[in-house]
Design a protein around this motif. Sequence first.
Motif, PDB file in Angstrom:
ATOM      1  N   MET A   1       0.970  -1.202   0.089  1.00 11.23           N
ATOM      2  CA  MET A   1      -0.135  -0.024  -0.015  1.00 11.23           C
ATOM      3  C   MET A   1       1.020   1.370   0.102  1.00 11.23           C
ATOM      4  SD  MET A   1      -2.071   0.967   3.518  1.00 11.23           S
ATOM      5  CE  MET A   1      -2.060   2.502   4.199  1.00 11.23           C
ATOM      6  N   THR A   2       0.347   2.344  -0.767  1.00 11.57           N
ATOM      7  CA  THR A   2       1.044   3.634  -0.502  1.00 11.57           C
ATOM      8  C   THR A   2       0.285   4.608   0.403  1.00 11.57           C
ATOM      9  OG1 THR A   2       0.114   4.306  -2.537  1.00 11.57           O
ATOM     10  CG2 THR A   2       2.072   3.301  -2.585  1.00 11.57           C
ATOM     11  N   GLY A   3       1.049   5.499   1.037  1.00 11.96           N
ATOM     12  CA  GLY A   3       0.415   6.516   1.808  1.00 11.96           C
ATOM     13  C   GLY A   3       1.470   7.760   1.984  1.00 11.96           C
ATOM     14  N   GLU A   4       0.698   8.648   2.752  1.00  5.05           N
ATOM     15  CA  GLU A   4       1.350   9.929   2.943  1.00  5.05           C
ATOM     16  C   GLU A   4       1.789   9.727   4.453  1.00  5.05           C
ATOM     17  OE1 GLU A   4       3.008  13.524   1.715  1.00  5.05           O
ATOM     18  OE2 GLU A   4       1.896  12.353   0.333  1.00  5.05           O
ATOM     19  N   HIS A   5       2.929   9.953   4.697  1.00  8.73           N
ATOM     20  CA  HIS A   5       3.415  10.165   6.204  1.00  8.73           C
ATOM     21  C   HIS A   5       3.717  11.382   6.557  1.00  8.73           C
ATOM     22  CE1 HIS A   5       5.990   9.816   9.825  1.00  8.73           C
ATOM     23  NE2 HIS A   5       5.549   8.285   9.934  1.00  8.73           N
ATOM     24  N   LYS A   7       5.622  13.142   8.464  1.00 12.74           N
ATOM     25  CA  LYS A   7       7.109  13.302   8.758  1.00 12.74           C
ATOM     26  C   LYS A   7       7.860  12.935   7.436  1.00 12.74           C
ATOM     27  CE  LYS A   7      10.783  12.944  11.701  1.00 12.74           C
ATOM     28  NZ  LYS A   7      11.638  12.210  12.818  1.00 12.74           N
ATOM     29  N   HIS A   8       7.507  11.797   6.627  1.00  9.63           N
ATOM     30  CA  HIS A   8       8.417  11.408   5.633  1.00  9.63           C
ATOM     31  C   HIS A   8       7.826  11.478   4.399  1.00  9.63           C
ATOM     32  CE1 HIS A   8      10.948   9.758   8.850  1.00  9.63           C
ATOM     33  NE2 HIS A   8      10.025   9.194   9.542  1.00  9.63           N
ATOM     34  N   GLY A   9       6.718  12.027   4.349  1.00  9.78           N
ATOM     35  CA  GLY A   9       6.019  12.280   2.827  1.00  9.78           C
ATOM     36  C   GLY A   9       5.621  10.921   2.164  1.00  9.78           C
ATOM     37  N   ARG A  10       5.529  10.912   1.040  1.00 14.52           N
ATOM     38  CA  ARG A  10       4.905   9.620   0.324  1.00 14.52           C
ATOM     39  C   ARG A  10       6.001   8.510   0.526  1.00 14.52           C
ATOM     40  NH1 ARG A  10       1.417   9.776  -4.525  1.00 14.52           N
ATOM     41  NH2 ARG A  10       2.995   7.924  -5.221  1.00 14.52           N
ATOM     42  N   MET A  11       5.119   7.269   0.869  1.00 10.91           N
ATOM     43  CA  MET A  11       6.117   6.163   0.991  1.00 10.91           C
ATOM     44  C   MET A  11       5.102   4.777   0.889  1.00 10.91           C
ATOM     45  SD  MET A  11       6.279   6.463   5.051  1.00 10.91           S
ATOM     46  CE  MET A  11       7.620   5.148   5.416  1.00 10.91           C
ATOM     47  N   ILE A  12       5.986   3.718   0.577  1.00 11.31           N
ATOM     48  CA  ILE A  12       5.507   2.474   0.330  1.00 11.31           C
ATOM     49  C   ILE A  12       5.428   1.933   1.717  1.00 11.31           C
ATOM     50  CG2 ILE A  12       5.722   0.273  -0.565  1.00 11.31           C
ATOM     51  CD1 ILE A  12       7.075   1.394  -3.008  1.00 11.31           C
ATOM     52  N   VAL A  13       4.138   1.272   2.250  1.00  7.47           N
ATOM     53  CA  VAL A  13       3.935   0.568   3.336  1.00  7.47           C
ATOM     54  C   VAL A  13       3.673  -0.878   3.120  1.00  7.47           C
ATOM     55  CG1 VAL A  13       2.750   0.540   5.467  1.00  7.47           C
ATOM     56  CG2 VAL A  13       3.258   2.899   4.470  1.00  7.47           C
ATOM     57  N   ASP A  14       4.488  -1.799   3.742  1.00 10.95           N
ATOM     58  CA  ASP A  14       4.190  -3.317   3.819  1.00 10.95           C
ATOM     59  C   ASP A  14       3.561  -3.519   5.127  1.00 10.95           C
ATOM     60  OD1 ASP A  14       4.041  -5.837   3.584  1.00 10.95           O
ATOM     61  OD2 ASP A  14       5.814  -6.089   2.363  1.00 10.95           O
ATOM     62  N   TRP A  15       2.381  -4.069   5.365  1.00 13.88           N
ATOM     63  CA  TRP A  15       1.767  -4.527   6.817  1.00 13.88           C
ATOM     64  C   TRP A  15       2.187  -5.854   6.936  1.00 13.88           C
ATOM     65  CZ3 TRP A  15      -0.752  -0.829   9.658  1.00 13.88           C
ATOM     66  CH2 TRP A  15      -1.258   0.296   8.813  1.00 13.88           C
ATOM     67  N   LYS A  16       3.055  -6.061   8.186  1.00 16.89           N
ATOM     68  CA  LYS A  16       3.289  -7.366   8.599  1.00 16.89           C
ATOM     69  C   LYS A  16       2.525  -7.595   9.982  1.00 16.89           C
ATOM     70  CE  LYS A  16       6.555  -8.066   5.500  1.00 16.89           C
ATOM     71  NZ  LYS A  16       6.248  -8.807   4.496  1.00 16.89           N
ATOM     72  N   ASN A  31       8.823  -0.543  -5.295  1.00 17.51           N
ATOM     73  CA  ASN A  31       9.014   0.885  -5.595  1.00 17.51           C
ATOM     74  C   ASN A  31       9.441   0.716  -7.007  1.00 17.51           C
ATOM     75  OD1 ASN A  31       9.465   3.565  -5.336  1.00 17.51           O
ATOM     76  ND2 ASN A  31      11.488   3.502  -5.208  1.00 17.51           N
ATOM     77  N   VAL A  32      10.378  -0.050  -7.673  1.00 16.59           N
ATOM     78  CA  VAL A  32      10.531  -0.070  -9.082  1.00 16.59           C
ATOM     79  C   VAL A  32       9.406  -0.395 -10.023  1.00 16.59           C
ATOM     80  CG1 VAL A  32      11.877  -1.527 -10.681  1.00 16.59           C
ATOM     81  CG2 VAL A  32      13.076  -0.826  -8.823  1.00 16.59           C
ATOM     82  N   LEU A  33       8.475  -1.436  -9.429  1.00 15.86           N
ATOM     83  CA  LEU A  33       7.545  -1.644 -10.101  1.00 15.86           C
ATOM     84  C   LEU A  33       6.335  -0.478 -10.230  1.00 15.86           C
ATOM     85  CD1 LEU A  33       6.818  -5.359  -9.003  1.00 15.86           C
ATOM     86  CD2 LEU A  33       7.494  -4.494 -11.418  1.00 15.86           C
ATOM     87  N   SER A  39      10.642   7.384  -2.455  1.00 16.60           N
ATOM     88  CA  SER A  39      11.915   7.494  -1.875  1.00 16.60           C
ATOM     89  C   SER A  39      12.229   6.878  -0.498  1.00 16.60           C
ATOM     90  CB  SER A  39      12.496   9.112  -1.814  1.00 16.60           C
ATOM     91  OG  SER A  39      11.989   9.722  -0.830  1.00 16.60           O
ATOM     92  N   LYS A  40      11.059   6.327   0.008  1.00 14.00           N
ATOM     93  CA  LYS A  40      11.012   5.584   1.377  1.00 14.00           C
ATOM     94  C   LYS A  40      10.088   4.488   1.346  1.00 14.00           C
ATOM     95  CE  LYS A  40      12.834   9.416   3.759  1.00 14.00           C
ATOM     96  NZ  LYS A  40      13.567   9.900   4.796  1.00 14.00           N
TER      97      LYS A  40
END
Length: 122
Positions: A1-5, A7-16, A31-33, A39-40
């Motif tokens: 999933m992607t989201g907006e943090h 403090k860190h801006g746009r990022m990819i999130v993988d829930w574990k 990220n490459v896909l 960037s995070k």
Amino acid sequence: MTGEHKKHGRMIVDWKTGKTRGDRFQLETYNVLSGNKFSKGQFVMLNPEAGASRPLELVETPESVGQKYGEVWSMIRKGVFPVFPSRRCEWCDMKPNCKIQSGVNKRTAYYDTPDKDGVLPF
């Protein structure tokens, strides 16, 4: 999933759901896909007993990710499957078929036959 943090801006999130983070290469692949839009990335641990995770810088290029997958594909075609027993074996889907993890029994005698198959580990 992607989201907006915040403090860190746009990022990819993988829930574990467990206590163990994934391999950062998993986030790099996502990220490459996505066309390197992020960037995070971060593994978000849902298990309350898991340690906190931090955002990771995503630095791989499509070429470097492709090269790593190409190396794995080359090994698969050659029938080379290196075995690296570790604590992560606890979660392996092939654990019931593995003599290292399950000992010699009827099932492992059937599946774990590298000499007959010419490939490792099964």
